[in-house]
Each structure stands twice: as structure tokens, then as C-alpha cells.
Design a protein around this motif. Structure first.
Motif, PDB file in Angstrom:
ATOM      1  N   GLU A  89       1.054  -1.063   0.127  1.00 17.52           N
ATOM      2  CA  GLU A  89      -0.129  -0.162  -0.105  1.00 17.52           C
ATOM      3  C   GLU A  89       1.025   1.367  -0.034  1.00 17.52           C
ATOM      4  O   GLU A  89       1.775   1.416   0.935  1.00 17.52           O
ATOM      5  N   ASP A  90       0.461   2.116  -0.955  1.00 19.24           N
ATOM      6  CA  ASP A  90       1.252   3.453  -1.063  1.00 19.24           C
ATOM      7  C   ASP A  90       0.576   4.558  -0.198  1.00 19.24           C
ATOM      8  O   ASP A  90       1.122   5.537   0.074  1.00 19.24           O
ATOM      9  N   ASP A  91      -0.549   4.269   0.138  1.00 17.95           N
ATOM     10  CA  ASP A  91      -1.530   5.339   0.898  1.00 17.95           C
ATOM     11  C   ASP A  91      -1.063   5.527   2.191  1.00 17.95           C
ATOM     12  O   ASP A  91      -0.284   4.848   2.857  1.00 17.95           O
ATOM     13  N   GLN A 135      -1.818   3.573   5.323  1.00 16.53           N
ATOM     14  CA  GLN A 135      -1.371   2.114   5.509  1.00 16.53           C
ATOM     15  C   GLN A 135      -1.206   1.657   6.856  1.00 16.53           C
ATOM     16  O   GLN A 135      -1.629   0.544   7.193  1.00 16.53           O
ATOM     17  N   ASP A 183       5.139  -0.690   1.166  1.00 13.44           N
ATOM     18  CA  ASP A 183       4.920   0.336  -0.144  1.00 13.44           C
ATOM     19  C   ASP A 183       5.377  -0.714  -1.321  1.00 13.44           C
ATOM     20  O   ASP A 183       6.026  -1.603  -1.299  1.00 13.44           O
ATOM     21  N   PHE A 184       4.901   0.036  -2.598  1.00 11.63           N
ATOM     22  CA  PHE A 184       5.066  -0.714  -3.686  1.00 11.63           C
ATOM     23  C   PHE A 184       6.467  -0.637  -4.185  1.00 11.63           C
ATOM     24  O   PHE A 184       6.982  -1.656  -4.676  1.00 11.63           O
ATOM     25  N   GLU A 185       7.211   0.588  -3.646  1.00 14.68           N
ATOM     26  CA  GLU A 185       8.694   0.391  -4.069  1.00 14.68           C
ATOM     27  C   GLU A 185       9.289  -0.652  -3.289  1.00 14.68           C
ATOM     28  O   GLU A 185      10.263  -1.424  -3.727  1.00 14.68           O
ATOM     29  N   SER A 193      -4.333   3.424  -4.864  1.00 12.27           N
ATOM     30  CA  SER A 193      -4.860   4.608  -4.590  1.00 12.27           C
ATOM     31  C   SER A 193      -5.101   5.498  -5.743  1.00 12.27           C
ATOM     32  O   SER A 193      -6.311   6.122  -5.911  1.00 12.27           O
ATOM     33  N   LEU A 247       1.790   3.722 -10.956  1.00  9.48           N
ATOM     34  CA  LEU A 247       1.523   2.636  -9.928  1.00  9.48           C
ATOM     35  C   LEU A 247       1.242   1.352 -10.595  1.00  9.48           C
ATOM     36  O   LEU A 247       1.285   0.410  -9.972  1.00  9.48           O
ATOM     37  N   LYS A 302       3.994  -0.561 -11.522  1.00  8.69           N
ATOM     38  CA  LYS A 302       4.552  -1.223 -10.255  1.00  8.69           C
ATOM     39  C   LYS A 302       3.964  -2.482  -9.866  1.00  8.69           C
ATOM     40  O   LYS A 302       4.309  -3.405  -9.286  1.00  8.69           O
ATOM     41  N   THR A 303       2.385  -2.128  -9.829  1.00  7.88           N
ATOM     42  CA  THR A 303       1.551  -3.229  -9.653  1.00  7.88           C
ATOM     43  C   THR A 303       1.912  -4.458 -10.436  1.00  7.88           C
ATOM     44  O   THR A 303       1.583  -5.519  -9.937  1.00  7.88           O
TER      45      THR A 303
END
Length: 194
Positions: free
Chosen positions: A69-71, A74, A92-94, A117, A123, A126-127
Motif C-alpha cells: 500500500e502506498d496510501d 497504510q 509500499d510498492f517500492e 490509490s 502505480l 509497479k502493481t
């Protein structure tokens, strides 16, 4: 501040609509404002507390969940997952992009929740990269403010379930229940030819 929306101006209808709906529901709006500091609007609505009708499964305590989660919320989502009895890890995604190629094993988690988000291109890339690493070995759940915008893409990622944000206890319990069949975890369909 968010550079993606700083340059966008609204039509000014948001507050008028909010005021009208608040009045219809018997609520009130308060405003606190300081020049150069900002404005805070509080909307208060009378609400009746209802009993939680979701029956909690007895064995959530053993499930391991990874929340990607990047929100900024989180931590709250992670706390909610812990409160249900799930063993939850958040990144997070990174971080996930670094973790999956080197250290991830399918047996590490019972579920992976992808918190989306925005449907912005970066994004989504990345996903998709994270989903390629998972390759249908662990059930994926997508959580987004508007899941309708990602359902088609997510089907190609092997997603087995969707949850609308914000995460509420009843939504998480309902989603986890739908993803489980007795003691068996519902797995996404594996694609042939991979």
C-alpha cells in the motif's frame, strides 16, 4: 501538497452539495479557518450504532497477510488487519518491488492485498511488476477507492477478490470469508502456458 492536483480548480459546487446533503440528513457543518494556514470543515451527522452482523471466522489468527500500500493510511489498515487477528505485514510498492524478486516465497503469505490509490500509469506498472512475481501462487485481493476502474486490468493479474476503501472491519471479514472455503484458501485460476 499534491503536485498532481495543485493546478486543478473546482467548480465550487462541492461545499453546496455537502451542505444540502448534511441538512437533509439532519447534520451540521462547522468551519475553522486561519489566514495563511488553511481551513478545516467538520461534517457531523447523527448516526445510529448498529450491531456488527458479520460472524467472525474462528481461525483468522493463523492467516498471514501482506498489505502492499502506498496510501498514507497504510498504518491504519495494518492495525485493522492485526485487530482481526491476522498476522499482517505492510510495505509500499517500492519496497515490494525490491522484496519479491529476491526474498519472496509463495508459502510466506496466505493472502496479498494490493492497495491501489490512483490508477496512474506509474502505480499500474509497479502493481503489474509485483503481480508478475506472484504469478498466481498466492491469492491477490485489490483494495481501491473505486474498484470498478481496475477490475478489468486486475483480472489479468490473477486477482480473486476486491475490497472498496476505506477498509472497514466488516468489509475485510466479508472479503476474507469469500476467499476461504472451509479450511481451504481459494486460489486464483492458474493460467496455462506460463
Amino acid at each position: 501538497r499534491d503536485s498532481r492536483i495543485d493546478q486543478i480548480e473546482g467548480s465550487g459546487l462541492g461545499m453546496a452539495i455537502t451542505k444540502r446533503l448534511t441538512d437533509l440528513l439532519g447534520g451540521a457543518i462547522t468551519v475553522k479557518s486561519q489566514l495563511g494556514k488553511g481551513t478545516v470543515f467538520d461534517v457531523m451527522l447523527p448516526m445510529e450504532i448498529l450491531a456488527d452482523t458479520v460472524e467472525e471466522p474462528k481461525d483468522f489468527s493463523g492467516l498471514k497477510v501482506l498489505l502492499i500500500e502506498d496510501d498514507p493510511m497504510q498504518e491504519c489498515a495494518g492495525n485493522l488487519l492485526h485487530s482481526i487477528g491476522l498476522e499482517a505485514e505492510c510495505m509500499d510498492f517500492e519496497e515490494a518491488g525490491k522484496y519479491f524478486p529476491t526474498r519472496w516465497r509463495a508459502e510466506d503469505y496466505d493472502f496479498i492485498i494490493l492497495g491501489l490509490s490512483l490508477a496512474e500509469a506509474e502505480l499500474m506498472k509497479k502493481t503489474e511488476a509485483v503481480c508478475r512475481e506472484i504469478q498466481g501462487r498466492t491469492p491477490l485481493i485489490v483494495s481501491a477507492y473505486d474498484v470498478s476502474g481496475v477490475k478489468e486490468k486486475a483480472a489479468a493479474w490473477g486477482v480473486c477478490e476486491f475490497m472498496e476503501k476505506p477498509l472497514w472491519r466488516s468489509r475485510v471479514l466479508d472479503c476474507m470469508s469469500r476467499c476461504r472455503l472451509g479450511e481451504e484458501v481459494k486460489q486464483p485460476e492458474k493460467k496455462t502456458g506460463q
